[in-house]
Write an enzyme that holds these catalytic residues in place. Structure first.
Site, PDB file in Angstrom:
ATOM      1  CB  THR A  47      -0.943  -0.012   1.223  1.00 11.50           C
ATOM      2  OG1 THR A  47      -1.886   1.034   1.101  1.00 11.50           O
ATOM      3  CG2 THR A  47      -0.181   0.140   2.523  1.00 11.50           C
ATOM      4  CE  LYS A  48       3.308   2.359   5.012  1.00 11.68           C
ATOM      5  NZ  LYS A  48       2.747   3.466   5.821  1.00 11.68           N
ATOM      6  CG  ASP A  49       3.884   0.707  -4.619  1.00  4.53           C
ATOM      7  OD1 ASP A  49       4.890   0.652  -3.892  1.00  4.53           O
ATOM      8  OD2 ASP A  49       3.667  -0.090  -5.548  1.00  4.53           O
ATOM      9  NE  ARG A  50      -3.733   2.137  -2.560  1.00  5.25           N
ATOM     10  CZ  ARG A  50      -4.735   2.150  -3.435  1.00  5.25           C
ATOM     11  NH1 ARG A  50      -5.126   3.276  -3.973  1.00  5.25           N
ATOM     12  NH2 ARG A  50      -5.357   1.024  -3.765  1.00  5.25           N
ATOM     13  CB  ALA A  52       6.178   6.143  -2.470  1.00  3.67           C
TER      14      ALA A  52
END
Length: 347
Positions: A47-50, A52
């Site tokens: 979910t951290k792609d969002r 970043a």
């Protein structure tokens, strides 16, 4: 005449629009319908792609980030992976302060993504100069042309989920969601998503999952930061020993705590019952639902969406390793090592 080639310009265009999948067996004894938001379908597998991509593009838009600059961040692994991936595509240097609690798989991955990694002791206070918070601040002051993402105290963390995760869930459930469940670390995922969902329907219950050894649950209930709540725990990306301003405690209806051991076993159970090879925090999220169910939060008409944050491949040396599980004391007569008897060597 040649046909048009249908392709994405780069991997960043794959971020978001992750699938919602019904959970059929692992929660079958609990009334209601349960749906997993599978964030491992992001290209960086979490979910951290969002956040970043969102935070970096906002910094670019405001002129804070310029070509050749350095991105600095504290991370338990997933945010670092996402920032390193975005940095590769956009041409930035990436420097990461990582907690020693992060799995070896995560740290090795970050190095292979070209990031410079500083591994900091996990079991020190947030204001200790060796903590990954303080190391990141020091590096930011020393490296010219650097931008410190600071996800714990960056409102853009929650904004990313308000603008992406929340609308996706609302659309995927046709507005029929009754409960939203998410683990809370920085608090960006639960806060931003919940804000959007409650704007659509204030009756939606927002349930946060915290870890034993973390201060978030008690702070939510009392407004008091109690350092007596803090002690070492193993789950990565869940709970905190400080109060992140990215967390909107007012929008969360209730917290519950889960243990290292039960969360690890639940992650393994997810594989065997649903075919979902997901991470430690995903096990914690499902365990949280099981604990909330004991308080009669759900009934036959409940439509519950839970965020399952990342992929299991980042935990091969931890919860999916029988050796690691045994060293933690997580196996007993009731729960034995799962894989050793299934491997046969042919001579």
């Amino acid at each position: 005449m040649s046909e048009c080639i249908k392709a994405y310009d780069n991997v960043l265009q794959l971020i978001g629009s992750t699938p919602l999948v019904k959970l059929n067996r692992i929660l079958e004894d609990i009334p209601g319908n349960f749906y997993a938001k599978l964030e491992c379908f992001n290209p960086g597998h979490s979910t951290k792609d969002r956040i970043a991509l969102y935070i970096i593009e906002e910094a670019e838009r405001k002129g804070i980030l310029k070509p050749g600059d350095t991105i600095i961040e504290t991370t338990s692994g997933n945010t670092g992976f996402s920032l390193a991936m975005v940095s590769i595509i956009k041409g930035y240097e990436c420097v990461l302060a990582v907690t020693s609690k992060s799995s070896k798989d995560k740290i090795d991955t970050l190095k292979n993504l070209g990031a410079k990694v500083y591994v900091c002791p996990a079991n020190v206070s947030a204001d200790d100069p060796r903590s990954y918070y303080q190391v990141a601040k020091r590096l930011h002051s020393e490296i010219k042309g650097s931008v410190y993402i600071n996800q714990y105290f960056n409102q853009l963390n929650a904004d990313a989920h308000y603008n992406t995760t929340g609308p996706e869930i609302w659309k995927q459930t046709s507005g029929k969601i009754t409960h939203f469940v998410a683990c809370s670390g920085t608090g960006g995922t639960i806060s931003g998503t919940a804000k959007y969902l409650k704007e659509q329907n204030p009756g939606i219950k927002v349930l946060g999952v915290d870890a034993y050894g973390s201060v978030l649950k008690k702070y939510h209930e009392t407004g008091e930061f109690d350092d007596k709540e803090i002690y070492p725990y193993r789950i990565e990306g869940l709970g905190k020993n400080l109060i992140p301003s990215a967390t909107n405690f007012d929008i969360i209806d209730q917290f519950i705590k889960v243990s290292d051991e039960e969360s690890a076993h639940t992650a393994r159970e997810l594989v065997l019952k649903e075919g979902l090879f997901l991470g430690y925090t995903s096990g914690a999220a499902i365990r949280g639902i099981q604990e909330f169910a004991k308080q009669n939060h759900f009934d036959a008409n409940s439509n519950v969406v839970v965020i399952l944050p990342d992929h299991g491949s980042r935990y091969l040396s931890k919860i999916f390793s029988d050796d690691w599980m045994e060293k933690q004391g997580f196996f007993d007569t009731k729960r034995n090592a799962s894989n050793t008897t299934k491997i046969q060597f042919v001579k």
